[in-house]
Design an enzyme around this catalytic site. Structure first.
Site, PDB file in Angstrom:
ATOM      1  N   GLY A 146       0.871  -0.973   0.181  1.00  0.00           N
ATOM      2  CA  GLY A 146       0.333   0.169   0.129  1.00  0.00           C
ATOM      3  C   GLY A 146       0.613   1.458   0.380  1.00  0.00           C
ATOM      4  N   TYR A 147       0.421   2.343  -0.624  1.00  0.00           N
ATOM      5  CA  TYR A 147       0.825   3.846  -0.313  1.00  0.00           C
ATOM      6  C   TYR A 147       0.304   4.663   0.712  1.00  0.00           C
ATOM      7  CZ  TYR A 147       3.071   1.119  -4.539  1.00  0.00           C
ATOM      8  OH  TYR A 147       3.800   0.552  -5.461  1.00  0.00           O
TER       9      TYR A 147
END
Length: 154
Positions: free
Chosen positions: A28-29
């Site tokens: 994820g970011y």
């Protein structure tokens, strides 16, 4: 400073992956800024925090650090509301290079891309027969973009 020189392509078929072991990656970011993306990635009981600079052609700066897997899982759950990338990565050696082929799952199901890291942008390499169109400069294929606008919604 670490620099990544990478070219990315669509994959036209996946039969060449039959019998090849891959690794499941969840990522994820934490930041999607143009100047830098910050990614957290988990594979089994290992995890990394990666900072990537702005892409210029096929080149960008990259810094990667191991972090505790429990911390990474907490970050994915609490700090990645736009969604996570779920994919299986296969590493395939060919003529002195290693192709990384990502088969996406979940909202990105149906997307398969291959990346090759090079020493310089003009370095020649062998194109395997399963390689399709080059998408190196297309921001839709950046994993950070796929976490916000999955392939399944194009």
């Amino acid at each position: 400073m670490a620099v990544e020189i990478e070219r990315k392509f669509r994959v036209t078929r996946t039969d060449f992956l039959d019998g090849v072991d891959g690794e499941r990656l969840i990522q994820g970011y934490l930041s999607h800024a143009r100047q830098a993306t910050v990614r957290v990635r988990v594979h089994d009981d290992q995890a990394w925090l990666t900072i990537k600079g702005e892409t210029r052609g096929a080149r960008r700066s990259e810094f990667e650090y191991p972090i505790p897997a429990d911390d990474a899982r907490a970050m994915l759950e609490e700090m990645c509301p736009e969604g996570v990338i779920d994919k299986t990565r296969y590493r395939l050696p060919l003529d002195g290079h290693v192709w990384e082929v990502d088969v996406f799952h979940g909202d990105n199901h149906g997307l398969v891309v291959a990346e090759i890291e090079l020493d310089h942008e003009d370095q020649p390499f062998t194109r395997p027969p399963w390689l399709g169109e080059e998408v190196t400069g297309d921001p839709r294929y950046y994993n950070s973009a796929l976490s916000r606008t999955p392939y399944g919604r194009w």
